[in-house]
Write an enzyme that holds these catalytic residues in place. Structure first.
Site, PDB file in Angstrom:
ATOM      1  N   ASP A  31       0.978  -1.318  -0.032  1.00 59.25           N
ATOM      2  CA  ASP A  31       0.003   0.015  -0.089  1.00 59.25           C
ATOM      3  C   ASP A  31       0.782   1.272   0.044  1.00 59.25           C
ATOM      4  O   ASP A  31       2.076   1.060   0.482  1.00 59.25           O
ATOM      5  CB  ASP A  31      -1.042   0.007   1.327  1.00 59.25           C
ATOM      6  CG  ASP A  31      -2.099   0.830   1.205  1.00 59.25           C
ATOM      7  OD1 ASP A  31      -2.029   1.972   0.744  1.00 59.25           O
ATOM      8  OD2 ASP A  31      -3.200   0.384   1.354  1.00 59.25           O
ATOM      9  N   ASP A  58       4.193   1.946  -4.315  1.00 63.32           N
ATOM     10  CA  ASP A  58       2.993   2.218  -5.135  1.00 63.32           C
ATOM     11  C   ASP A  58       2.786   1.467  -6.156  1.00 63.32           C
ATOM     12  O   ASP A  58       3.985   0.768  -6.707  1.00 63.32           O
ATOM     13  CB  ASP A  58       3.521   3.643  -5.810  1.00 63.32           C
ATOM     14  CG  ASP A  58       2.381   4.420  -6.385  1.00 63.32           C
ATOM     15  OD1 ASP A  58       1.820   5.127  -5.992  1.00 63.32           O
ATOM     16  OD2 ASP A  58       1.808   3.960  -7.427  1.00 63.32           O
ATOM     17  N   SER A 123     -16.993  -2.542  -8.892  1.00 63.06           N
ATOM     18  CA  SER A 123     -18.056  -1.661  -8.260  1.00 63.06           C
ATOM     19  C   SER A 123     -19.443  -1.674  -8.804  1.00 63.06           C
ATOM     20  O   SER A 123     -19.432  -1.773 -10.115  1.00 63.06           O
ATOM     21  CB  SER A 123     -17.757  -0.174  -8.108  1.00 63.06           C
ATOM     22  OG  SER A 123     -18.741   0.653  -7.846  1.00 63.06           O
ATOM     23  N   ALA A 124     -20.428  -1.525  -8.283  1.00 59.88           N
ATOM     24  CA  ALA A 124     -21.691  -1.640  -8.856  1.00 59.88           C
ATOM     25  C   ALA A 124     -21.894  -0.363  -9.548  1.00 59.88           C
ATOM     26  O   ALA A 124     -22.786  -0.429 -10.543  1.00 59.88           O
ATOM     27  CB  ALA A 124     -22.799  -1.714  -7.713  1.00 59.88           C
ATOM     28  N   THR A 125     -21.059   0.467  -9.581  1.00 67.49           N
ATOM     29  CA  THR A 125     -21.140   1.797 -10.430  1.00 67.49           C
ATOM     30  C   THR A 125     -21.087   1.256 -11.897  1.00 67.49           C
ATOM     31  O   THR A 125     -21.826   2.052 -12.635  1.00 67.49           O
ATOM     32  CB  THR A 125     -19.852   2.716 -10.214  1.00 67.49           C
ATOM     33  OG1 THR A 125     -19.776   2.763  -8.846  1.00 67.49           O
ATOM     34  CG2 THR A 125     -19.792   3.907 -10.921  1.00 67.49           C
ATOM     35  N   TYR A 147     -14.147   7.692 -12.464  1.00 67.14           N
ATOM     36  CA  TYR A 147     -14.026   6.813 -11.427  1.00 67.14           C
ATOM     37  C   TYR A 147     -14.569   5.332 -11.928  1.00 67.14           C
ATOM     38  O   TYR A 147     -14.023   4.078 -11.949  1.00 67.14           O
ATOM     39  CB  TYR A 147     -14.351   6.861  -9.933  1.00 67.14           C
ATOM     40  CG  TYR A 147     -14.755   5.677  -9.013  1.00 67.14           C
ATOM     41  CD1 TYR A 147     -13.402   4.939  -8.609  1.00 67.14           C
ATOM     42  CD2 TYR A 147     -15.832   5.258  -8.851  1.00 67.14           C
ATOM     43  CE1 TYR A 147     -13.642   3.870  -7.571  1.00 67.14           C
ATOM     44  CE2 TYR A 147     -15.840   3.861  -8.115  1.00 67.14           C
ATOM     45  CZ  TYR A 147     -14.994   3.512  -7.466  1.00 67.14           C
ATOM     46  OH  TYR A 147     -14.878   2.336  -6.845  1.00 67.14           O
ATOM     47  N   LYS A 151     -13.257   1.352 -13.264  1.00 64.41           N
ATOM     48  CA  LYS A 151     -13.568   0.008 -12.963  1.00 64.41           C
ATOM     49  C   LYS A 151     -13.834  -0.870 -14.239  1.00 64.41           C
ATOM     50  O   LYS A 151     -13.587  -1.907 -14.466  1.00 64.41           O
ATOM     51  CB  LYS A 151     -14.764   0.166 -11.966  1.00 64.41           C
ATOM     52  CG  LYS A 151     -14.210   0.657 -10.624  1.00 64.41           C
ATOM     53  CD  LYS A 151     -13.229  -0.185 -10.002  1.00 64.41           C
ATOM     54  CE  LYS A 151     -12.518   0.497  -8.629  1.00 64.41           C
ATOM     55  NZ  LYS A 151     -11.430  -0.108  -8.162  1.00 64.41           N
ATOM     56  N   ARG A 229     -30.082   2.202  -1.550  1.00 68.63           N
ATOM     57  CA  ARG A 229     -28.704   1.561  -1.791  1.00 68.63           C
ATOM     58  C   ARG A 229     -28.700   0.076  -1.174  1.00 68.63           C
ATOM     59  O   ARG A 229     -29.342  -0.077  -0.092  1.00 68.63           O
ATOM     60  CB  ARG A 229     -27.557   2.405  -1.210  1.00 68.63           C
ATOM     61  CG  ARG A 229     -27.373   3.652  -1.824  1.00 68.63           C
ATOM     62  CD  ARG A 229     -26.959   3.542  -3.373  1.00 68.63           C
ATOM     63  NE  ARG A 229     -26.781   4.878  -4.040  1.00 68.63           N
ATOM     64  CZ  ARG A 229     -27.595   5.356  -4.741  1.00 68.63           C
ATOM     65  NH1 ARG A 229     -29.000   4.939  -4.999  1.00 68.63           N
ATOM     66  NH2 ARG A 229     -27.465   6.659  -5.379  1.00 68.63           N
TER      67      ARG A 229
HETATM   68  N1  LIG Z   1     -15.803   1.651  -0.270  1.00 60.82           N
HETATM   69  C1  LIG Z   1     -16.573   1.412  -1.191  1.00 60.82           C
HETATM   70  O1  LIG Z   1     -17.678   1.738  -1.081  1.00 60.82           O
HETATM   71  C2  LIG Z   1     -16.175   0.844  -2.501  1.00 60.82           C
HETATM   72  C3  LIG Z   1     -17.317   0.361  -3.413  1.00 60.82           C
HETATM   73  C4  LIG Z   1     -17.038  -0.491  -4.578  1.00 60.82           C
HETATM   74  C5  LIG Z   1     -15.615  -0.477  -4.943  1.00 60.82           C
HETATM   75  N2  LIG Z   1     -14.560  -0.152  -4.216  1.00 60.82           N
HETATM   76  C6  LIG Z   1     -13.314  -0.175  -4.509  1.00 60.82           C
HETATM   77  O2  LIG Z   1     -12.444  -1.230  -3.636  1.00 60.82           O
HETATM   78  C7  LIG Z   1     -11.269  -0.743  -3.332  1.00 60.82           C
HETATM   79  C8  LIG Z   1     -10.837  -0.553  -1.908  1.00 60.82           C
HETATM   80  O3  LIG Z   1     -11.712   0.491  -1.288  1.00 60.82           O
HETATM   81  P1  LIG Z   1     -11.715   1.047   0.089  1.00 60.82           P
HETATM   82  O4  LIG Z   1     -13.187   1.524   0.237  1.00 60.82           O
HETATM   83  O5  LIG Z   1     -11.005  -0.092   1.027  1.00 60.82           O
HETATM   84  O6  LIG Z   1     -10.802   2.410  -0.191  1.00 60.82           O
HETATM   85  P2  LIG Z   1      -9.551   2.763   0.801  1.00 60.82           P
HETATM   86  O7  LIG Z   1      -9.204   4.164  -0.028  1.00 60.82           O
HETATM   87  O8  LIG Z   1      -9.956   2.833   2.040  1.00 60.82           O
HETATM   88  O9  LIG Z   1      -8.592   1.461   0.224  1.00 60.82           O
HETATM   89  C9  LIG Z   1      -7.662   1.689  -0.899  1.00 60.82           C
HETATM   90  C10 LIG Z   1      -6.272   1.610  -0.384  1.00 60.82           C
HETATM   91  O10 LIG Z   1      -5.349   1.709  -1.422  1.00 60.82           O
HETATM   92  C11 LIG Z   1      -4.101   2.580  -1.593  1.00 60.82           C
HETATM   93  N3  LIG Z   1      -3.703   2.967  -2.709  1.00 60.82           N
HETATM   94  C12 LIG Z   1      -4.372   3.774  -3.537  1.00 60.82           C
HETATM   95  N4  LIG Z   1      -3.645   4.040  -4.715  1.00 60.82           N
HETATM   96  C13 LIG Z   1      -2.723   3.108  -4.564  1.00 60.82           C
HETATM   97  C14 LIG Z   1      -1.654   2.963  -5.419  1.00 60.82           C
HETATM   98  N5  LIG Z   1      -1.335   3.456  -6.494  1.00 60.82           N
HETATM   99  N6  LIG Z   1      -0.529   1.928  -4.549  1.00 60.82           N
HETATM  100  C15 LIG Z   1      -0.673   1.440  -3.472  1.00 60.82           C
HETATM  101  N7  LIG Z   1      -1.635   1.645  -2.906  1.00 60.82           N
HETATM  102  C16 LIG Z   1      -2.706   2.466  -3.170  1.00 60.82           C
HETATM  103  C17 LIG Z   1      -4.668   3.636  -0.582  1.00 60.82           C
HETATM  104  O11 LIG Z   1      -3.639   3.834   0.373  1.00 60.82           O
HETATM  105  C18 LIG Z   1      -5.760   2.792   0.494  1.00 60.82           C
HETATM  106  O12 LIG Z   1      -4.911   2.100   1.519  1.00 60.82           O
HETATM  107  C19 LIG Z   1     -10.826   0.151  -4.274  1.00 60.82           C
HETATM  108  O13 LIG Z   1     -10.416  -0.130  -5.639  1.00 60.82           O
HETATM  109  C20 LIG Z   1     -12.325   0.938  -4.526  1.00 60.82           C
HETATM  110  O14 LIG Z   1     -12.327   1.549  -5.770  1.00 60.82           O
HETATM  111  C21 LIG Z   1     -14.928   0.495  -2.937  1.00 60.82           C
END
Ligand SMILES: NC(=O)c1ccc[n+]([C@@H]2O[C@H](COP(=O)([O-])OP(=O)(O)OC[C@H]3O[C@@H](n4cnc5c(N)ncnc54)[C@H](O)[C@@H]3O)[C@@H](O)[C@H]2O)c1
Length: 329
Positions: A31, A58, A123-125, A147, A151, A229
């Site tokens: 991360d 990264d 994502s459901a998006t 966004y 996805k 939702r």
């Molecule tokens: N939370 C929601 O409602 C939701 C819904 C659908 C999909 N998602 C997807 O699920 C995944 C996780 O979501 P979340 O809610 O835990 O978000 P979050 O932001 O809490 O977790 C994402 C993590 O990825 C890390 N990150 C981002 N870009 C990075 C990179 N280039 N290299 C390394 N680390 C990186 C961030 O530091 C963070 O810790 C995401 O891909 C998000 O798009 C989330």
């Protein structure tokens, strides 16, 4: 299995690490901490009493290859990504670069090191404004924001890789609305700034960090006019990843991870107030651009093929979300 969890310090990733460790897997987290804290990894270790190897790295950087050289990785769960719909409209290039390049870099490393299990956070998006309940077989509609496009594009990229390489097994998990926290109250959702999502907004109003909740629109065609939702407890979602990983077979598999139940904004406020005995003041404001009226899942495929069912109800979601918020400094 040795599982590389990208974005494992984040909200969904950290809870999934708990579920993976409890299921007996070994977890390696990578991360860049752009939206999370290293302390969360320590909390996951505390909850499970297990070790995690952590790389502050990264995922758009080909340095990730070193992780694959250092560990005998059996599978990847790719959570790392930027996730704010609104921010993605302001900074499209950041979103396309981060979310698409990270998917390609990790997929390339998988090919190089012959890692054939890949689980992706979609994502459901991607369904756009389709007819509810959303079914995995739907043609995808445009998502109206960068966004959502990242996805849909990542899904296409991974699908094309699997078509070209039949040994590659991919699970595309389309999440609905994850809420709540681990029952320990040690990890949960802690967004920076004003929350974009409803539940952390509610908990911050309940904590009197924010004055009142803004409900975006009460003139949708829904039971009470507010948006509907499909809220899913974060630990049920986390367990869905373990089920997807354990049942992964060759090819591409798409699963909705939701409960199949739609809950309106007003219903969620009421459920939170009843579960926790706290009033949540709110006001109705204009609709937010890009929001749709209703979004909930048809969950039959995940139930039948993964044997995965949700175990926690809306009251537990509200109670666990509040427990975390109260503890969180
Ligand atoms: N939370 C929601 O409602 C939701 C819904 C659908 C999909 N998602 C997807 O699920 C995944 C996780 O979501 P979340 O809610 O835990 O978000 P979050 O932001 O809490 O977790 C994402 C993590 O990825 C890390 N990150 C981002 N870009 C990075 C990179 N280039 N290299 C390394 N680390 C990186 C961030 O530091 C963070 O810790 C995401 O891909 C998000 O798009 C989330």
């Amino acid at each position: 299995m040795n599982i590389l969890v990208t974005g494992g310090a984040g909200y969904i990733g950290s809870h999934t690490c708990v579920a993976l460790l409890e299921a007996g897997h070994t977890v390696i987290v990578a991360d860049n901490l752009s939206n999370s804290k290293a302390a969360t990894i320590e909390k996951v270790k505390q909850i499970t009493n297990k070790e995690i190897t952590f790389y502050h790295m990264d995922m758009t950087d080909e340095l990730v290859n070193t992780i694959f050289s250092n560990h005998n990785i059996d599978g990847v769960i790719h959570f790392a990504g930027l996730k704010s719909v609104g921010e993605s409209a302001e900074k499209p290039l950041d979103y396309y670069y981060n979310n698409i390049v990270s998917t390609m870099v990790i997929a390339k490393a998988c090919q190089k090191f012959n890692v054939n299990r890949f689980v992706f956070s979609s994502s459901a998006t991607v369904y756009g404004d389709n007819k509810v309940p959303f079914v995995e077989t739907y043609d995808l509609l445009p998502t109206t924001n960068p966004y959502g496009e990242t996805k849909a594009m990542s899904e296409r990229i991974l699908t094309d890789i699997a078509m070209a390489n039949p040994a590659f097994s991919v699970s595309l998990l389309r999440y609905f609305n994850p809420v709540g926290a681990h029952e320990s109250g040690l990890i949960g959702e802690a967004p920076n700034g004003i929350p974009n999502n409803l539940m952390p907004y509610i908990t911050q109003v309940a904590k009197r960090k924010l004055e009142k909740l803004r409900v975006f629109g009460n003139d949708y065609i829904t039971m009470d006019g507010t948006g509907v939702r499909d809220y899913i407890h974060i630990m049920d979602l986390a367990e869905g990843h373990v089920a997807a990983l354990n049942n992964l077979t060759e090819g591409v598999h798409i699963y909705n991870l939701g409960t199949g139940q739609g809950t309106s904004v007003l219903e969620l406020i009421k459920a939170f107030e009843e579960a926790n005995g706290i009033e949540v003041p709110y006001e109705i404001v204009d609709r937010r651009p890009g929001d749709i009226a209703s979004c909930f899942a048809d969950t039959s495929k995940a139930r039948q093929e993964l044997g995965w069912i949700v175990k926690r109800d809306i009251t537990e979601m509200c109670r666990d979300a509040w427990r975390f918020e109260k503890n969180y400094k």
